[in-house]
Design an enzyme around this catalytic site. Structure first.
Site, PDB file in Angstrom:
ATOM      1  N   ASP A  92       2.147  -1.791  -1.079  1.00 11.16           N
ATOM      2  CA  ASP A  92       1.361  -1.487   0.120  1.00 11.16           C
ATOM      3  C   ASP A  92      -0.112  -1.866  -0.012  1.00 11.16           C
ATOM      4  O   ASP A  92      -0.907  -1.596   0.889  1.00 11.16           O
ATOM      5  CB  ASP A  92       1.457   0.022   0.440  1.00 11.16           C
ATOM      6  CG  ASP A  92       2.689   0.358   1.295  1.00 11.16           C
ATOM      7  OD1 ASP A  92       3.221  -0.551   1.965  1.00 11.16           O
ATOM      8  OD2 ASP A  92       3.101   1.529   1.292  1.00 11.16           O
ATOM      9  N   ARG A 117       1.317   5.151  -3.706  1.00 10.03           N
ATOM     10  CA  ARG A 117       0.115   4.342  -3.447  1.00 10.03           C
ATOM     11  C   ARG A 117      -1.063   4.736  -4.338  1.00 10.03           C
ATOM     12  O   ARG A 117      -2.132   4.103  -4.269  1.00 10.03           O
ATOM     13  CB  ARG A 117      -0.298   4.424  -1.956  1.00 10.03           C
ATOM     14  CG  ARG A 117       0.753   3.863  -1.002  1.00 10.03           C
ATOM     15  CD  ARG A 117       0.178   3.591   0.385  1.00 10.03           C
ATOM     16  NE  ARG A 117      -0.798   2.501   0.364  1.00 10.03           N
ATOM     17  CZ  ARG A 117      -1.491   2.091   1.426  1.00 10.03           C
ATOM     18  NH1 ARG A 117      -1.310   2.700   2.589  1.00 10.03           N
ATOM     19  NH2 ARG A 117      -2.357   1.109   1.338  1.00 10.03           N
ATOM     20  N   ARG A 162      -2.139  12.102   7.007  1.00 13.14           N
ATOM     21  CA  ARG A 162      -2.582  11.568   5.710  1.00 13.14           C
ATOM     22  C   ARG A 162      -3.909  12.211   5.272  1.00 13.14           C
ATOM     23  O   ARG A 162      -3.925  13.058   4.419  1.00 13.14           O
ATOM     24  CB  ARG A 162      -2.708  10.048   5.779  1.00 13.14           C
ATOM     25  CG  ARG A 162      -1.395   9.332   6.116  1.00 13.14           C
ATOM     26  CD  ARG A 162      -0.400   9.434   4.966  1.00 13.14           C
ATOM     27  NE  ARG A 162       0.850   8.747   5.245  1.00 13.14           N
ATOM     28  CZ  ARG A 162       1.096   7.463   4.980  1.00 13.14           C
ATOM     29  NH1 ARG A 162       0.158   6.700   4.448  1.00 13.14           N
ATOM     30  NH2 ARG A 162       2.266   6.929   5.257  1.00 13.14           N
ATOM     31  N   HIS A 191      -1.846   7.188  11.053  1.00 12.64           N
ATOM     32  CA  HIS A 191      -3.233   6.891  10.690  1.00 12.64           C
ATOM     33  C   HIS A 191      -4.006   6.722  11.993  1.00 12.64           C
ATOM     34  O   HIS A 191      -3.465   6.177  12.966  1.00 12.64           O
ATOM     35  CB  HIS A 191      -3.346   5.561   9.932  1.00 12.64           C
ATOM     36  CG  HIS A 191      -3.116   5.643   8.448  1.00 12.64           C
ATOM     37  ND1 HIS A 191      -2.461   4.643   7.749  1.00 12.64           N
ATOM     38  CD2 HIS A 191      -3.489   6.569   7.533  1.00 12.64           C
ATOM     39  CE1 HIS A 191      -2.436   4.972   6.460  1.00 12.64           C
ATOM     40  NE2 HIS A 191      -3.044   6.128   6.308  1.00 12.64           N
ATOM     41  N   CYS A 285      -4.888  -2.651   9.598  1.00  6.95           N
ATOM     42  CA  CYS A 285      -4.474  -2.132   8.288  1.00  6.95           C
ATOM     43  C   CYS A 285      -4.753  -3.150   7.184  1.00  6.95           C
ATOM     44  O   CYS A 285      -5.044  -2.784   6.052  1.00  6.95           O
ATOM     45  CB  CYS A 285      -2.984  -1.818   8.268  1.00  6.95           C
ATOM     46  SG  CYS A 285      -2.492  -0.558   9.426  1.00  6.95           S
TER      47      CYS A 285
END
Ligand code: ARG
Length: 292
Positions: A92, A117, A162, A191, A285
């Protein structure tokens, strides 16, 4: 008196201007500084958001070509794009926006919600340090520009999935900017940058159903002229877009949003990142904006 003066006299602007004059506010591009991480090791081998399906094949080669066309688009627009070295085993990492928040001479490094992550933090911190920033860590989870969007002199900060709301105070103090907390309520828009796009220092676009009632009221108060997008555009992550004040690079499938942008005087530029959508991300992103 010149000919053009006469022409102006005969056809005063007030008589010829279209009714929707306000929407045609002149927009202005300014050169930007971005950091991007190539999707060299991109796959979907775990699922930490509703877009990720580990049973669907991912074409890493196609992802790379699509990502390359995004990078090329930025370069053609005259922006600076720096590259972050991808790390094997961190699929990611291509979503560079999550690496941190660099603004006001400060660099806050991400602290990821999921262990898959976690290793990215060190990689982005190293990149920041190499570029002369001293990376600031937060105690609570923050997923960088995924949830922390700069609009003019303020930071809009998402929470709910998140970034921990308690990190918002840490971040406001670290970067020395006022921060507005916004609650996300739909897991598909986990997000802030999946539910809201910053178009210039005073203009945003967003998808109202992604926010709690209270946060929707706050947005309405702060941005009465915001563009509200329809479900069809939000559902293709259309808001995951990057603007330089005039050109708005957006997921190509968000055609309704593109029309709204054009009506508001922006220049929409659609780029297809379908492979990267399989990881739950798109244009924004993949783009960490470095504000100086
Ligand atoms: N698979 C990544 C995750 O779930 C996608 C991150 C998308 N990035 C973003 N800025 N919205 O964390």
């Amino acid at each position: 008196m010149s000919i053009s003066d006469v022409a102006t006299e005969r056809a005063p602007v007030s008589q010829t201007a279209p009714v929707s004059d306000v929407a045609k506010t002149p927009r202005k591009a300014s050169p930007r500084h971005y950091a991007m991480t190539p999707p060299t090791f991109f796959t979907v081998e775990y699922a930490i958001n509703p877009w990720m399906d580990t049973s669907k094949p991912v074409d890493t080669h196609l992802a790379m070509n699509q990502w390359e066309s995004l990078r090329q688009t930025y370069k053609e627009l005259g922006h600076t794009v720096e590259l972050v070295e991808p790390v094997e085993g961190l699929p990611d990492m291509v979503y560079a926006a999550n690496g941190g928040l660099i603004v006001n001479g400060k660099a806050v490094v991400a602290k990821f919600a999921y262990p898959q992550r976690a290793g990215e933090s060190a990689a982005y911190a190293a990149w920041m340090a190499r570029h002369g920033y001293e990376p600031v860590e937060t105690h609570y989870v923050n997923e960088g520009q995924g949830d922390l969007l700069v609009v003019g002199s303020i930071v809009l900060a998402g929470y709910g999935f998140r970034t921990d709301r308690r990190a918002h105070d840490e971040i406001a103090a670290a970067v020395g900017m006022p921060l507005v907390s916004l609650e996300l309520i739909d897991p598909r828009f986990y997000h802030l940058d999946t539910a809201l796009a910053v178009l210039d220092d005073t203009t945003v676009a967003y998808y109202p159903p992604a926010f709690s009632d209270e946060s929707r009221s706050r947005l309405l108060e702060l941005f009465p002229d915001a563009i509200e997008v329809a479900a069809a555009d939000a559902d293709v992550l259309g808001l995951n877009a990057v603007s330089d004040g005039l050109h708005v690079v957006h997921p190509a499938a968000a055609t309704g949003f593109a029309d709204q942008l054009a009506d508001a005087g922006f220049e929409p530029i659609g780029v297809d990142l379908s492979e990267l959508l399989k990881g739950g991300g798109s244009i924004k992103c993949c783009t960490l904006e470095v504000y100086s």
